[in-house]
Design a protein around this motif. Sequence first.
Motif, mmCIF file in Angstrom:
data_model
loop_
_atom_site.group_PDB
_atom_site.id
_atom_site.type_symbol
_atom_site.label_atom_id
_atom_site.label_comp_id
_atom_site.label_asym_id
_atom_site.label_seq_id
_atom_site.Cartn_x
_atom_site.Cartn_y
_atom_site.Cartn_z
ATOM 1 N N PRO A 156 0.830 -1.210 0.000
ATOM 2 C CA PRO A 156 0.000 0.000 0.000
ATOM 3 C C PRO A 156 0.869 1.267 0.000
ATOM 4 N N ARG A 157 0.498 2.205 -0.853
ATOM 5 C CA ARG A 157 1.250 3.471 -0.917
ATOM 6 C C ARG A 157 1.210 4.175 0.442
ATOM 7 N N SER A 158 0.067 4.054 1.127
ATOM 8 C CA SER A 158 -0.066 4.729 2.422
ATOM 9 C C SER A 158 0.988 4.207 3.406
ATOM 10 N N LEU A 159 1.311 2.929 3.306
ATOM 11 C CA LEU A 159 2.322 2.350 4.194
ATOM 12 C C LEU A 159 3.696 2.955 3.891
ATOM 13 N N MET A 160 4.011 3.043 2.599
ATOM 14 C CA MET A 160 5.308 3.606 2.215
ATOM 15 C C MET A 160 5.410 5.062 2.642
ATOM 16 N N GLU A 161 4.317 5.800 2.414
ATOM 17 C CA GLU A 161 4.339 7.230 2.748
ATOM 18 C C GLU A 161 4.449 7.446 4.262
ATOM 19 N N ALA A 162 3.724 6.614 5.013
ATOM 20 C CA ALA A 162 3.751 6.778 6.471
ATOM 21 C C ALA A 162 5.158 6.556 7.003
ATOM 22 N N PHE A 163 5.824 5.511 6.535
ATOM 23 C CA PHE A 163 7.187 5.246 7.004
ATOM 24 C C PHE A 163 8.136 6.379 6.605
ATOM 25 N N GLU A 164 7.936 6.871 5.398
ATOM 26 C CA GLU A 164 8.861 7.900 4.909
ATOM 27 C C GLU A 164 8.631 9.231 5.640
ATOM 28 N N ASP A 165 7.347 9.603 5.782
ATOM 29 C CA ASP A 165 7.041 10.892 6.410
ATOM 30 C C ASP A 165 7.325 10.895 7.908
ATOM 31 N N ARG A 166 6.919 9.825 8.568
ATOM 32 C CA ARG A 166 6.994 9.856 10.029
ATOM 33 C C ARG A 166 8.310 9.293 10.573
ATOM 34 N N HIS A 167 8.985 8.426 9.775
ATOM 35 C CA HIS A 167 10.182 7.778 10.326
ATOM 36 C C HIS A 167 11.397 7.855 9.403
ATOM 37 N N ALA A 168 11.248 8.572 8.304
ATOM 38 C CA ALA A 168 12.356 8.723 7.336
ATOM 39 C C ALA A 168 12.905 7.375 6.878
ATOM 40 N N ILE A 169 12.011 6.415 6.705
ATOM 41 C CA ILE A 169 12.443 5.089 6.231
ATOM 42 C C ILE A 169 11.875 4.846 4.839
ATOM 43 N N ARG A 170 12.746 4.433 3.948
ATOM 44 C CA ARG A 170 12.323 4.218 2.555
ATOM 45 C C ARG A 170 11.939 2.753 2.338
ATOM 46 N N ILE A 171 10.657 2.525 2.062
ATOM 47 C CA ILE A 171 10.215 1.183 1.693
ATOM 48 C C ILE A 171 10.218 1.110 0.175
ATOM 49 N N VAL A 172 10.864 0.091 -0.361
ATOM 50 C CA VAL A 172 10.911 -0.083 -1.806
ATOM 51 C C VAL A 172 10.169 -1.363 -2.163
ATOM 52 N N GLN A 173 9.225 -1.217 -3.066
ATOM 53 C CA GLN A 173 8.422 -2.369 -3.461
ATOM 54 C C GLN A 173 9.163 -3.229 -4.489
ATOM 55 N N ALA A 174 9.003 -4.545 -4.349
ATOM 56 C CA ALA A 174 9.593 -5.458 -5.339
ATOM 57 C C ALA A 174 8.543 -6.488 -5.719
ATOM 58 N N TRP A 175 8.724 -7.057 -6.888
ATOM 59 C CA TRP A 175 7.799 -8.095 -7.349
ATOM 60 C C TRP A 175 8.591 -9.362 -7.673
ATOM 61 N N GLY A 176 7.972 -10.479 -7.428
ATOM 62 C CA GLY A 176 8.618 -11.727 -7.816
ATOM 63 C C GLY A 176 7.758 -12.910 -7.445
ATOM 64 N N MET A 177 8.261 -14.078 -7.781
ATOM 65 C CA MET A 177 7.556 -15.326 -7.507
ATOM 66 C C MET A 177 8.600 -16.376 -7.140
ATOM 67 N N THR A 178 8.170 -17.433 -6.493
ATOM 68 C CA THR A 178 9.070 -18.550 -6.234
ATOM 69 C C THR A 178 9.712 -18.988 -7.554
ATOM 70 N N GLU A 179 8.930 -18.973 -8.613
ATOM 71 C CA GLU A 179 9.408 -19.410 -9.932
ATOM 72 C C GLU A 179 10.448 -18.453 -10.526
ATOM 73 N N THR A 180 10.558 -17.235 -9.942
ATOM 74 C CA THR A 180 11.526 -16.270 -10.483
ATOM 75 C C THR A 180 12.663 -15.994 -9.485
ATOM 76 N N SER A 181 12.877 -16.907 -8.584
ATOM 77 C CA SER A 181 14.062 -16.976 -7.680
ATOM 78 C C SER A 181 14.165 -16.092 -6.435
ATOM 79 N N PRO A 182 13.425 -15.096 -6.101
ATOM 80 C CA PRO A 182 12.187 -14.657 -6.702
ATOM 81 C C PRO A 182 12.251 -13.285 -7.363
ATOM 82 N N LEU A 183 13.369 -12.535 -7.257
ATOM 83 C CA LEU A 183 13.257 -11.132 -7.677
ATOM 84 C C LEU A 183 13.147 -10.959 -9.193
ATOM 85 N N GLY A 184 12.145 -10.196 -9.604
ATOM 86 C CA GLY A 184 11.949 -9.897 -11.020
ATOM 87 C C GLY A 184 12.019 -8.413 -11.291
ATOM 88 N N SER A 185 11.547 -7.618 -10.345
ATOM 89 C CA SER A 185 11.546 -6.167 -10.543
ATOM 90 C C SER A 185 11.581 -5.449 -9.202
#
Length: 544
Positions: free
Chosen positions: A305-334
């Motif tokens: 959720p974007r709200s989760l990323m924004e809350a961490f960044e605004d209130r705690h200066a922590i950068r959450i970076v989203q990634a996508w993948g599957m077990t079939e893709t080792s898993p990182l794809g993007s």
Amino acid sequence: MLEGLMQDDHPLTLGHVLERMRGMNGDGEVVTLTDDGLRRARYAEVAERVDRLCAGLRELGIEEGDRVATFSWNTQDHLEAYFAAPCMGAVLHTLNIRLFPEQLEYIVNHAEDKVILVDSSLVSAIEELAPRFETVRNFVVMGDGDAGSLPNVVRYEELLERQSPGFAHPRLDERTAAALCYTSGTTGNPKGVLYSHRSSVLHALTTCTADALGVSREDRVLPVVPMFHANAWGLAHAAPLAGADMVMPSRFLQPEPLARLIAEERVTLAGAVPTIWLDLLRHVDEHDTDLSSLRMVVCGGAAVPRSLMEAFEDRHAIRIVQAWGMTETSPLGSVAHAPAETEGEEHWDYRSTAGRLMPLVEARIVSDEGEEMPWDGESTGELEVRGPWIARTYYEDSTADDKFHDGWLRTGDVAALDAKGYIRITDRAKDVIKSGGEWISSVDLEGELMAHEAVSEAAVIARPDERWSERPLACVVLAEGGSASVDDLREHLGERVAKWWIPSEFAFIDEVPKTSVGKFDKKVLRQRLEDGELELAGEGAVVS
Ligand code: ADP
């Protein structure tokens, strides 16, 4: 001569990572949270124990190609197994401790595991199943706890202690199998994905690049994502390769110990599914905790959720970076880093995507009609991927061969690609529910519900949930004259599926909508849910 002048046949194997752990990265540290405080070891020591484990496994009769299973949290011992099994030429099979007993039994027997390394805190979760494992000869118990009724027990520390230092590691071909991980993200029995040394090394290496996770020697990496779930997103290979320290949470996955671990151990990079970060956000909002060491948090396995990323960044200066993948893709794809020049809404739009394709991963969007769609950020279709760490097929199972075609993996995710290679997931073609990062099979739930005498039809769909990302919602049609309460149905399911699978909400409907070919049309049900047209019945409701 225009070819063959480079050492192209130099194998990409995990043995190389092990030797870096032993030598040049030997000062790197592995910290594990235990009941008695923190356990610390240097990579050099871990590598020495890996050798002893190789010798110990040999003593137990493990040969090249044999499957060595683990049933464990993220710990130093588990990391040792991560390198010992593949580096002696065997295959590490990580068992998902959250699976329902029948699934575990199926997986162990299907993989023909010879040995299972069990964390002693998990003995009770597996001991009753032990007699049903057909090929398992020994249970190696890690940690000091009781071995319960497990048969043929070997204590991990004793096994290591009686070995001599050093092990003559075989020189392996890079295509040798290294690890096996089953995914239940498809219908039918769980499917095994068999990673090779080459795929594991290439995946780890690319994970270390700057536009991926940028893992470096400066990092202290906390994999909250389990090592039994798609190789902890590759972190357990990438960190030792780069020489980054590892901080292992073991079974202490609640917000309070996690926050303390991050603060006290100065973790710089952590990875977990959205559910974990939501809980942690609540905790750090209320308790002043110094998380300033975190340079990046990688989050995926479900839409973040974007709200989760924004809350961490605004209130705690922590950068959450989203990634996508599957077990079939080792898993990182993007991985979703926004282009540097973007700001404001545009920046957040990029951050909210499933990410930009990693180098060496190729993708295409295919419409229902089998047509390849343009990378215009709008045209949607099934996302298909290929690349050197993407599965070509499942292990010894041809029942889902339709997921692979002309060299591409059909992901079951419906998405659009933009010209810069960012993936925007819009829907899911596969009929599953992802709760807290783990799969729930809607088909299995429907089958079990329809086995109840008062139920004539049942269709299970995902309901968005703030804490778990998704929870199952069972839409039930009662048989003529049938009567059942939500409690009855929950009790019925309680005997048949894992507790966390049981839907918290039910909707009693007159009929399940059908497609032109008579299949359950869940799109219609999802739409009704979104429009507020499904009347939800909680616990205690009786319908007849
Ligand atoms: P993992 O949870 O380790 O990524 P699984 O094989 O269990 O691997 O699940 C893969 C599926 O999870 C994807 O096909 C997709 O449906 C979903 N998923 C993973 N990451 C994301 C994401 N960032 N956004 C939306 N869905 C995601």
